[in-house]
Motif scaffolding. Structure first.
Motif, PDB file in Angstrom:
ATOM      1  N   MET A 469       0.831  -1.024   0.049  1.00 15.58           N
ATOM      2  CA  MET A 469      -0.034  -0.127   0.183  1.00 15.58           C
ATOM      3  C   MET A 469       1.024   1.204  -0.071  1.00 15.58           C
ATOM      4  N   LEU A 470       0.666   1.978  -0.928  1.00 14.66           N
ATOM      5  CA  LEU A 470       1.628   3.210  -1.332  1.00 14.66           C
ATOM      6  C   LEU A 470       0.886   4.245  -0.564  1.00 14.66           C
ATOM      7  N   VAL A 471       1.438   5.172   0.276  1.00 11.81           N
ATOM      8  CA  VAL A 471       1.254   6.397   0.970  1.00 11.81           C
ATOM      9  C   VAL A 471       2.000   7.217   0.867  1.00 11.81           C
ATOM     10  N   PRO A 472       2.193   8.266  -0.198  1.00 10.54           N
ATOM     11  CA  PRO A 472       3.182   9.005  -0.658  1.00 10.54           C
ATOM     12  C   PRO A 472       2.903  10.599  -0.084  1.00 10.54           C
ATOM     13  N   SER A 473       2.298  10.763   1.114  1.00 13.31           N
ATOM     14  CA  SER A 473       1.870  11.909   1.567  1.00 13.31           C
ATOM     15  C   SER A 473       2.863  13.080   1.957  1.00 13.31           C
ATOM     16  N   ARG A 474       2.484  14.249   1.315  1.00  9.30           N
ATOM     17  CA  ARG A 474       3.364  15.458   1.763  1.00  9.30           C
ATOM     18  C   ARG A 474       3.479  15.615   3.224  1.00  9.30           C
ATOM     19  N   PHE A 475       2.286  15.390   3.878  1.00 12.21           N
ATOM     20  CA  PHE A 475       2.261  15.319   5.405  1.00 12.21           C
ATOM     21  C   PHE A 475       0.987  14.615   5.640  1.00 12.21           C
ATOM     22  N   GLU A 476       1.218  14.028   6.755  1.00 14.29           N
ATOM     23  CA  GLU A 476       0.110  12.905   7.254  1.00 14.29           C
ATOM     24  C   GLU A 476       0.027  12.850   8.685  1.00 14.29           C
TER      25      GLU A 476
END
Ligand SMILES: Nc1ncnc2c1ncn2[C@@H]1O[C@H](COP(=O)(O)OP(=O)(O)O[C@H]2O[C@H](CO)[C@@H](O)[C@H](O)[C@H]2O)[C@@H](O)[C@H]1O
Ligand SMILES: OC[C@H]1O[C@H](O[C@H]2[C@H](O)[C@@H](O)[C@@H](O[C@H]3[C@H](O)[C@@H](O)[C@@H](O)O[C@@H]3CO)O[C@@H]2CO)[C@H](O)[C@@H](O)[C@@H]1O
Length: 600
Positions: A469-476
């Motif tokens: 599962m890809l989570v390429p968040s700038r902020f999270e």
């Protein structure tokens, strides 16, 4: 939401349902009176001036079991002093889980208060109405209620909520389309705060045999995000100043500091707050929306007027106090005020591979290696990709906004798509980003699919069927996607930010890509390269013992609210509201909490 162990912010769309009988009583005679839906007036109520809320009840024509109050009036009532009385207030509330964790595990009496955006099948009319002054008008709200998994769920009914949203909670809570807000959002959320302050006093909730009557005034409010930032202000200006709620406290939980509720400075007058609160809202903003310069900032006031500030992960707490970029210009206030970070738990009932109603092959840690390929085949068939269980499959689920980095992913795809890999992207949000993901099928027909829909069953199928599962968040701030993924033995590949740092450990239960630029106007090529290289690194572990170990490590974790709720409990106990006691750990204070109590 409570999120936050807290009234966690999510869509309530799963609970949207057809109109139920409770609406049929609209023409009944209204009486300014007290009956079993309300406690008797006390002296403090007499202190209410015309600017204070008025409470009344609509009587019904029939004596049938139309409300929970009437049904429960014959059930045994034991008022129990154990635990705290917690009132989570938020613009959105996910089904049960967040306060459920706190309520179920620790034996506190827990209520959530959120708007009634649709005619929820299980939300029953309490017949309790309150008049509230909002802006320059008097508005009447009506409380609906249901009792689920040990939590009183209160819904605030008013046309500003229901008639605007009509169940479209995935897209219409804040505005007609993503990125565009309703003009009257300040009035809408002012109304929510005012109603939430009345709910513990006026609702006589008797569904739990261990508690009876109204929550009363010795409560802790947990306000979530900018929409609830007026609550601590009204608590002081309208109640404490008149001798009410003297012991009550407010914890303010920030789920996303990017949304602060910044408005024209002149709008302060519509909030009906004394001038002494102006300083807490005062904010100089270089950004032009809605006007450049001096503004009011709701979240700033929430930080300053609450008793404690909490956010949804320890690393996010560090980030938002680190400087203006990640603290979105409220970092200085937070440094002064202090903020505690507690990582979110997840709803382990809704997201359970052993019982998930949306997947055909149920599994657990002992069967995952056999079930995964089958779940993947089902997913491939569902989205129209070539069905082949041997191709590693990457999933992405999230709002299509810069925060989530779907634009970074789209830019990275050409750099890794020639590998033996497939990718499925699910999300809704900004139209340009929706178009971007819908292009994937055209560009890479055998490799990629993008579905621009809010589709809960598909979200579950991706979570079960993907390998990564890809989570390429700038902020999270915290992130739920990676928690859900890990519970399903789907290995997360995440940007190194917020809760993704706290919950995903490189090589143990996932892959870290490094921190990305928070500059939202552009896609940074360095971040694109980081996505592509980390995906290639992850693909090299596919099918190896190292991958099997990571899958097992993911599934072995307790990702529920159990741990976080103990941390929340301590923060709230430290507020020392009179009568507060810890719950009893591990004991079933409320046996009904396990089952939903059927509505009459
Ligand atoms: N198209 C779609 N179809 C079906 N389901 C979809 C969907 N798009 C998203 N979802 C679901 O919505 C949820 C989103 O969870 P996130 O952690 O991404 O929250 P979000 O960023 O919205 O909220 C903020 O609040 C939460 C809670 O505090 C923080 O975890 C987070 O970091 C912060 O940004 C997940 O359950 C996901 O499955
Ligand atoms: O669950 C997702 C997030 O939901 C909430 O954020 C919403 C926010 O509070 C609203 O104000 C609105 O934000 C818009 C903003 O006001 C507007 O100026 C423009 O920048 O577009 C924004 C997006 O439409 O909608 C947000 C949801 O999209 C919640 O407060 C967050 O914690 C959640 O992360």
């Amino acid at each position: 939401m409570a999120s936050a162990a807290a009234a966690h912010l999510l869509s309530t769309s799963a609970h949207v349902a057809e109109i139920k009988g409770s609406l049929a009583q609209i023409d009944l005679k209204m009486q300014l009176t007290m009956y079993n839906g309300l406690r008797p007036l006390n002296k403090l109520d007499m202190l209410h001036t015309k600017s204070c809320p008025k409470v009344f009840v609509k009587h019904r024509r029939t004596n049938g079991p139309r409300t929970q109050n009437s049904r429960s009036s014959c059930s045994p009532k034991i008022t129990c002093g154990l635990g705290m009385k917690l009132v989570f207030v938020s613009a959105e509330v996910a089904p049960w889980s967040k306060t459920g964790g706190l309520g179920d595990a620790n034996g506190h009496r827990v209520m959530t208060v959120s708007p009634r955006y649709d005619q929820y099948r299980d939300g029953w009319d309490t017949s309790v109405l309150v008049e509230l002054r909002v802006g320059d008008r008097i508005e009447t709200v009506r409380f609906f209620h249901c009792y689920k998994r040990g939590v009183d769920r209160v819904f605030v009914d008013h046309p500003m909520f229901l008639e605007k949203v009509w169940g479209k909670t995935g897209s219409k809570i804040y505005g007609p389309i993503a990125g565009q807000d309703y003009d009257d959002n300040q009035l809408r959320f002012s109304l929510l705060c005012l109603a939430a302050l009345e709910a513990p006093r006026v609702l006589n909730l008797n569904n739990n045999p261990y508690y009876s009557g109204p929550y009363g005034e010795d409560v802790v409010f947990i306000a979530n995000d900018w929409h609830t930032a007026l609550l601590p202000c009204y608590l002081k200006s309208m109640y404490k100043s008149r001798g009410m709620y003297l012991n009550a406290k407010v914890a303010f939980c920030v789920h996303n500091i990017a949304y602060q509720g910044r408005f024209a400075f002149s709008d302060f007058s519509m909030l009906n707050l004394p001038d002494q609160f102006k300083g807490s809202f005062d904010f100089i903003d270089g950004y032009y929306k809605p006007v450049k310069g001096r503004k009011i900032n709701w979240m700033k006031a929430g930080f300053l007027e609450s008793d404690v500030v909490v956010t949804v992960s320890p690393y996010y707490a560090k980030e938002i106090t680190s400087g203006p970029a990640k603290g979105v210009e409220l970092d200085n206030i937070l440094r002064m005020r202090g903020v505690k970070g507690i990582v979110n738990g997840m709803d382990v009932q809704e997201w359970n591979p052993a019982t998930d109603k949306y997947i055909s092959v149920k599994y657990d840690a002992t069967t995952v290696m056999d079930a995964k390929p089958l779940s993947k085949e089902a997913l491939q068939a569902e989205v129209g990709l070539p069905v082949d269980p041997n191709v590693p499959l990457i999933g992405f689920i999230g709002r299509l906004e810069e925060q989530k980095g779907s634009d970074i992913l789209a830019a990275a795809i050409p750099q890794f798509i020639k590998e033996n890999v497939q990718i499925v992207v699910l999300g809704t949000g900004k139209k340009a980003m929706e178009k971007q993901i819908e292009q994937l099928e055209i560009l890479y027909p055998d490799k990629a699919r993008g579905v621009a829909k809010f589709n809960v069953p598909l979200a579950h199928m991706i979570t079960a069927g993907a390998d990564f599962m890809l989570v390429p968040s700038r902020f999270e701030p915290c992130g739920l996607i990676q928690l859900h993924a890990m519970r399903y033995g789907t290995v997360p590949i995440v940007a190194s930010t917020g809760g993704l740092v706290d919950t995903v450990k490189e090589g143990h239960n996932g892959f870290q890509m490094g921190a990305f630029s928070v500059e939202c106007d552009a896609v940074d090529p360095t971040d694109v390269a980081a996505v592509a290289t980390t995906i290639k690194r992850a693909l090299r572990t596919y099918g190896t013992p190292a991958m099997t170990e990571m899958i097992q490590n993911c599934m072995a974790q307790d990702l529920s609210w159990k741990g976080p709720s103990k941390l929340w409990e301590q923060v709230l106990l430290d507020l020392e509201v009179s009568g507060s006691e810890p719950g009893i750990d591990g004991e079933e204070i409320n046996p009904l909490a396990k089952e939903n109590v059927p509505t009459p």
